[in-house]
Design a protein around this motif. Structure first.
Motif, PDB file in Angstrom:
ATOM      1  N   LEU A  31       0.685  -1.201   0.082  1.00 54.46           N
ATOM      2  CA  LEU A  31      -0.055  -0.033  -0.026  1.00 54.46           C
ATOM      3  C   LEU A  31       0.968   1.189   0.090  1.00 54.46           C
ATOM      4  O   LEU A  31       0.456   2.245   0.413  1.00 54.46           O
ATOM      5  CB  LEU A  31      -0.901  -0.098   1.147  1.00 54.46           C
ATOM      6  CG  LEU A  31      -2.129  -1.234   1.135  1.00 54.46           C
ATOM      7  CD1 LEU A  31      -2.782  -1.033   2.550  1.00 54.46           C
ATOM      8  CD2 LEU A  31      -2.936  -0.903  -0.086  1.00 54.46           C
ATOM      9  N   ALA A  32       2.213   1.029  -0.333  1.00 56.91           N
ATOM     10  CA  ALA A  32       3.259   2.397  -0.438  1.00 56.91           C
ATOM     11  C   ALA A  32       3.060   3.267   0.992  1.00 56.91           C
ATOM     12  O   ALA A  32       2.762   4.299   0.783  1.00 56.91           O
ATOM     13  CB  ALA A  32       2.733   3.207  -1.721  1.00 56.91           C
ATOM     14  N   SER A  33       3.323   2.300   1.901  1.00 57.02           N
ATOM     15  CA  SER A  33       3.184   2.958   3.416  1.00 57.02           C
ATOM     16  C   SER A  33       1.903   3.769   3.724  1.00 57.02           C
ATOM     17  O   SER A  33       2.026   4.702   4.201  1.00 57.02           O
ATOM     18  CB  SER A  33       4.366   3.701   3.728  1.00 57.02           C
ATOM     19  OG  SER A  33       5.609   3.037   3.465  1.00 57.02           O
ATOM     20  N   GLY A  34       0.760   3.361   3.117  1.00 59.90           N
ATOM     21  CA  GLY A  34      -0.597   4.189   3.432  1.00 59.90           C
ATOM     22  C   GLY A  34      -0.923   4.935   2.129  1.00 59.90           C
ATOM     23  O   GLY A  34      -1.956   5.416   2.288  1.00 59.90           O
ATOM     24  N   PHE A  35       0.221   5.352   1.362  1.00 54.16           N
ATOM     25  CA  PHE A  35      -0.289   6.319   0.212  1.00 54.16           C
ATOM     26  C   PHE A  35      -1.395   5.826  -0.673  1.00 54.16           C
ATOM     27  O   PHE A  35      -2.322   6.600  -0.971  1.00 54.16           O
ATOM     28  CB  PHE A  35       0.798   6.429  -0.360  1.00 54.16           C
ATOM     29  CG  PHE A  35       0.957   7.388  -1.664  1.00 54.16           C
ATOM     30  CD1 PHE A  35       0.757   8.853  -1.239  1.00 54.16           C
ATOM     31  CD2 PHE A  35       0.773   7.145  -3.099  1.00 54.16           C
ATOM     32  CE1 PHE A  35       0.402   9.735  -2.310  1.00 54.16           C
ATOM     33  CE2 PHE A  35       0.354   7.989  -4.100  1.00 54.16           C
ATOM     34  CZ  PHE A  35       0.315   9.476  -3.497  1.00 54.16           C
ATOM     35  N   LEU A  36      -1.426   4.468  -0.788  1.00 47.43           N
ATOM     36  CA  LEU A  36      -2.469   4.147  -1.804  1.00 47.43           C
ATOM     37  C   LEU A  36      -3.868   3.774  -1.251  1.00 47.43           C
ATOM     38  O   LEU A  36      -4.912   3.514  -1.828  1.00 47.43           O
ATOM     39  CB  LEU A  36      -2.070   2.714  -2.394  1.00 47.43           C
ATOM     40  CG  LEU A  36      -0.650   2.864  -3.362  1.00 47.43           C
ATOM     41  CD1 LEU A  36      -0.288   1.600  -3.711  1.00 47.43           C
ATOM     42  CD2 LEU A  36      -1.165   3.906  -4.479  1.00 47.43           C
ATOM     43  N   THR A  37      -4.082   4.087   0.299  1.00 48.96           N
ATOM     44  CA  THR A  37      -5.226   4.022   0.703  1.00 48.96           C
ATOM     45  C   THR A  37      -6.158   5.334   0.583  1.00 48.96           C
ATOM     46  O   THR A  37      -7.193   5.336   0.866  1.00 48.96           O
ATOM     47  CB  THR A  37      -5.182   3.898   2.517  1.00 48.96           C
ATOM     48  OG1 THR A  37      -4.434   5.234   3.067  1.00 48.96           O
ATOM     49  CG2 THR A  37      -4.148   2.833   2.743  1.00 48.96           C
ATOM     50  N   GLY A  38      -5.467   6.374  -0.016  1.00 47.43           N
ATOM     51  CA  GLY A  38      -6.030   7.692  -0.337  1.00 47.43           C
ATOM     52  C   GLY A  38      -6.248   8.471   1.019  1.00 47.43           C
ATOM     53  O   GLY A  38      -6.951   9.556   0.866  1.00 47.43           O
ATOM     54  N   LYS A  39      -5.616   8.251   1.977  1.00 52.43           N
ATOM     55  CA  LYS A  39      -5.737   8.781   3.286  1.00 52.43           C
ATOM     56  C   LYS A  39      -4.767  10.194   3.076  1.00 52.43           C
ATOM     57  O   LYS A  39      -5.169  11.213   3.585  1.00 52.43           O
ATOM     58  CB  LYS A  39      -5.145   8.084   4.322  1.00 52.43           C
ATOM     59  CG  LYS A  39      -5.240   8.879   5.725  1.00 52.43           C
ATOM     60  CD  LYS A  39      -4.800   8.084   6.967  1.00 52.43           C
ATOM     61  CE  LYS A  39      -4.773   8.692   8.256  1.00 52.43           C
ATOM     62  NZ  LYS A  39      -4.227   7.865   9.243  1.00 52.43           N
ATOM     63  N   TYR A  40      -3.740  10.159   2.284  1.00 49.83           N
ATOM     64  CA  TYR A  40      -2.941  11.445   2.147  1.00 49.83           C
ATOM     65  C   TYR A  40      -2.814  12.052   0.934  1.00 49.83           C
ATOM     66  O   TYR A  40      -2.555  11.216  -0.185  1.00 49.83           O
ATOM     67  CB  TYR A  40      -1.405  10.856   2.514  1.00 49.83           C
ATOM     68  CG  TYR A  40      -1.357  10.292   3.751  1.00 49.83           C
ATOM     69  CD1 TYR A  40      -1.396  10.916   5.162  1.00 49.83           C
ATOM     70  CD2 TYR A  40      -0.892   8.661   3.962  1.00 49.83           C
ATOM     71  CE1 TYR A  40      -1.442   9.870   6.304  1.00 49.83           C
ATOM     72  CE2 TYR A  40      -1.070   8.049   4.934  1.00 49.83           C
ATOM     73  CZ  TYR A  40      -1.117   8.568   6.168  1.00 49.83           C
ATOM     74  OH  TYR A  40      -0.826   7.655   7.522  1.00 49.83           O
ATOM     75  N   GLN A  41      -3.375  13.096   0.846  1.00 56.56           N
ATOM     76  CA  GLN A  41      -3.673  13.638  -0.504  1.00 56.56           C
ATOM     77  C   GLN A  41      -2.421  14.937  -0.789  1.00 56.56           C
ATOM     78  O   GLN A  41      -2.489  15.134  -2.010  1.00 56.56           O
ATOM     79  CB  GLN A  41      -5.018  14.659  -0.716  1.00 56.56           C
ATOM     80  CG  GLN A  41      -6.275  13.523  -0.346  1.00 56.56           C
ATOM     81  CD  GLN A  41      -6.244  12.648  -1.623  1.00 56.56           C
ATOM     82  OE1 GLN A  41      -6.232  13.049  -2.726  1.00 56.56           O
ATOM     83  NE2 GLN A  41      -6.573  11.181  -1.424  1.00 56.56           N
ATOM     84  N   LYS A  42      -1.735  15.425   0.012  1.00 51.13           N
ATOM     85  CA  LYS A  42      -0.836  16.100  -0.057  1.00 51.13           C
ATOM     86  C   LYS A  42       0.369  16.116   0.940  1.00 51.13           C
ATOM     87  O   LYS A  42       0.311  15.663   1.892  1.00 51.13           O
ATOM     88  CB  LYS A  42      -1.095  17.633   0.002  1.00 51.13           C
ATOM     89  CG  LYS A  42      -2.032  17.926   1.326  1.00 51.13           C
ATOM     90  CD  LYS A  42      -2.667  19.574   1.005  1.00 51.13           C
ATOM     91  CE  LYS A  42      -3.554  19.745   2.641  1.00 51.13           C
ATOM     92  NZ  LYS A  42      -4.453  18.840   2.856  1.00 51.13           N
ATOM     93  N   ILE A  43       1.413  16.713   0.718  1.00 54.82           N
ATOM     94  CA  ILE A  43       2.769  16.410   1.510  1.00 54.82           C
ATOM     95  C   ILE A  43       2.596  17.037   2.812  1.00 54.82           C
ATOM     96  O   ILE A  43       2.777  16.491   3.762  1.00 54.82           O
ATOM     97  CB  ILE A  43       3.987  17.089   1.045  1.00 54.82           C
ATOM     98  CG1 ILE A  43       5.163  16.700   1.651  1.00 54.82           C
ATOM     99  CG2 ILE A  43       3.762  18.679   0.649  1.00 54.82           C
ATOM    100  CD1 ILE A  43       5.660  15.139   1.538  1.00 54.82           C
ATOM    101  N   GLU A  44       1.555  18.047   3.053  1.00 51.65           N
ATOM    102  CA  GLU A  44       1.470  18.652   4.223  1.00 51.65           C
ATOM    103  C   GLU A  44       0.694  17.469   5.313  1.00 51.65           C
ATOM    104  O   GLU A  44       0.467  17.783   6.370  1.00 51.65           O
ATOM    105  CB  GLU A  44       0.595  19.917   4.144  1.00 51.65           C
ATOM    106  CG  GLU A  44       1.299  20.858   3.546  1.00 51.65           C
ATOM    107  CD  GLU A  44       1.213  20.881   2.189  1.00 51.65           C
ATOM    108  OE1 GLU A  44       2.144  21.686   1.513  1.00 51.65           O
ATOM    109  OE2 GLU A  44       0.634  20.024   1.513  1.00 51.65           O
ATOM    110  N   ASP A  45       0.042  16.501   4.669  1.00 54.94           N
ATOM    111  CA  ASP A  45      -0.623  15.501   5.572  1.00 54.94           C
ATOM    112  C   ASP A  45       0.364  14.651   6.062  1.00 54.94           C
ATOM    113  O   ASP A  45      -0.201  14.005   7.104  1.00 54.94           O
ATOM    114  CB  ASP A  45      -1.420  14.727   4.587  1.00 54.94           C
ATOM    115  CG  ASP A  45      -2.812  15.617   3.864  1.00 54.94           C
ATOM    116  OD1 ASP A  45      -3.255  16.671   4.444  1.00 54.94           O
ATOM    117  OD2 ASP A  45      -3.236  14.963   3.047  1.00 54.94           O
ATOM    118  N   VAL A  46       1.392  14.554   5.702  1.00 52.45           N
ATOM    119  CA  VAL A  46       2.510  13.783   6.532  1.00 52.45           C
ATOM    120  C   VAL A  46       3.571  14.362   7.012  1.00 52.45           C
ATOM    121  O   VAL A  46       4.708  13.739   7.581  1.00 52.45           O
ATOM    122  CB  VAL A  46       3.018  12.614   5.431  1.00 52.45           C
ATOM    123  CG1 VAL A  46       1.462  11.804   5.259  1.00 52.45           C
ATOM    124  CG2 VAL A  46       3.610  13.109   4.235  1.00 52.45           C
TER     125      VAL A  46
END
Length: 322
Positions: A215-230
């Motif tokens: 899941l690409a460390s959670g990226f592919l869950t759609g939870k994170y949309q922009k760099i500021e989210d992480v």
């Protein structure tokens, strides 16, 4: 839920392997126990960890994941119900040298067995190559551990095509243990290395393939949309390079397909891996019991040829990967 045989072994796994890197990192012991209880109840009995997990969390030194799994298995009395996989070769020190020498493997395996509170490891991986230890030395050391009943089968992760092939050749020529499972990074965000260089070797030598960072460390869950989210989070170092046009293209394609099936983005991402040639099962993690719903969604859905084509096109960095 169907079981899948791993290589030429007696081990079987559910269609998704649970990644134990979250134990001691994004999950404390109490929450880890709850997840592990739920996994066992639902039939996900293959747990993947490593001796260095979860050293990157503040205050950790490595081995935290193994300790939690070991304590849970002993507390619940379920060691015989679990297919336990762990790894050797990385350094417990951040930035330390990789090491798959006989001396290191013997010491590291004993340490892992103690942390896991068990007498044996079902599947023991070469985690990272040190690019210098003769493959015969590594494999003969595994033979010693197998003969002692401390390891049942072996696998490899992150080896170059050349060193993987050399290991397979040495196993055959010298009658040494053969890698039965290979674990590459593979997802909609990371395809090239496996598809270009490794998949054919695994196919020809009948190695099962379990993908990590599915899941690409959670990226592919759609939870994170922009760099500021992480930014400032424990996941920033894994996700920072995904926020670009390529990443957006992949997320848009996943979102479309997930809506067509009325399932989560994570389910689509896992189902895509499960339907790709050469893959046995993806490895995936969850930090909440509710997240496990995506596992069952992924197992139940059947992506159409057209949907797979869309996802392939969105994630392909080269024409010959389509």
């Amino acid at each position: 839920m169907k079981s899948i045989k791993l290589g030429n072994t007696s081990l079987e796994t559910a269609p998704i392997v649970f990644g134990g890197n979250v134990f001691g990192w994004t999950l404390d012991e109490k929450k880890s126990f709850k997840i592990l209880d739920e996994l066992l109840e639902k039939g996900f009995t293959t747990i993947d960890t490593a001796d260095v997990y979860s050293r990157w969390a503040p205050g950790n030194n490595g081995g935290e994941s193994e300790k939690i799994i070991g304590k849970w298995m002993k507390d619940r009395g379920v060691r015989d119900k679990i297919n336990l996989a762990t790894k050797v070769g990385s350094s417990m020190q951040q930035g330390g040298d990789k090491d798959i020498s006989r001396k290191h493997i013997i010491k590291a395996s004993e340490d892992s067995l103690k942390r896991l509170q068990t007498d044996y490891i079902d599947l023991y991986y070469t985690h990272w190559d040190d690019d210098k230890t003769p493959v015969e030395e590594t494999l003969s050391t595994y033979q010693k551990l197998i003969d002692a009943g401390k390891v049942r089968y072996i696998g490899a992760s992150n080896l170059s095509p050349e060193r993987l092939q050399a290991s397979l050749d040495a196993a055959k020529k010298e009658n040494l243990p053969k890698y039965e499972v290979f674990q590459p990074e593979y997802s909609l965000m990371a395809r090239r290395k496996f598809e270009e260089n490794i998949r054919e070797i695994c196919d020809k030598n009948h190695l099962s393939v379990l993908s990590y960072f599915s899941l690409a460390s959670g990226f592919l869950t759609g939870k994170y949309q922009k760099i500021e989210d992480v930014e400032g989070s424990s996941r920033e170092m894994f996700l920072k390079d995904y926020f670009n046009e390529g990443g957006k293209r992949v997320l848009d394609a996943i979102w479309e397909v997930s809506n067509e099936h009325m399932v989560s983005e994570a389910a689509v991402s896992l189902a895509w891996i499960m339907q790709r040639p050469g893959i046995t099962a993806p490895i995936a993690s969850a930090t909440k019991i509710s997240h496990l719903k995506s596992f069952f969604e992924a197992i139940d859905i059947d992506l159409t040829t057209e949907q797979m084509k869309r996802l392939n096109e969105a994630s392909a960095w080269r024409e010959d990967l389509l």
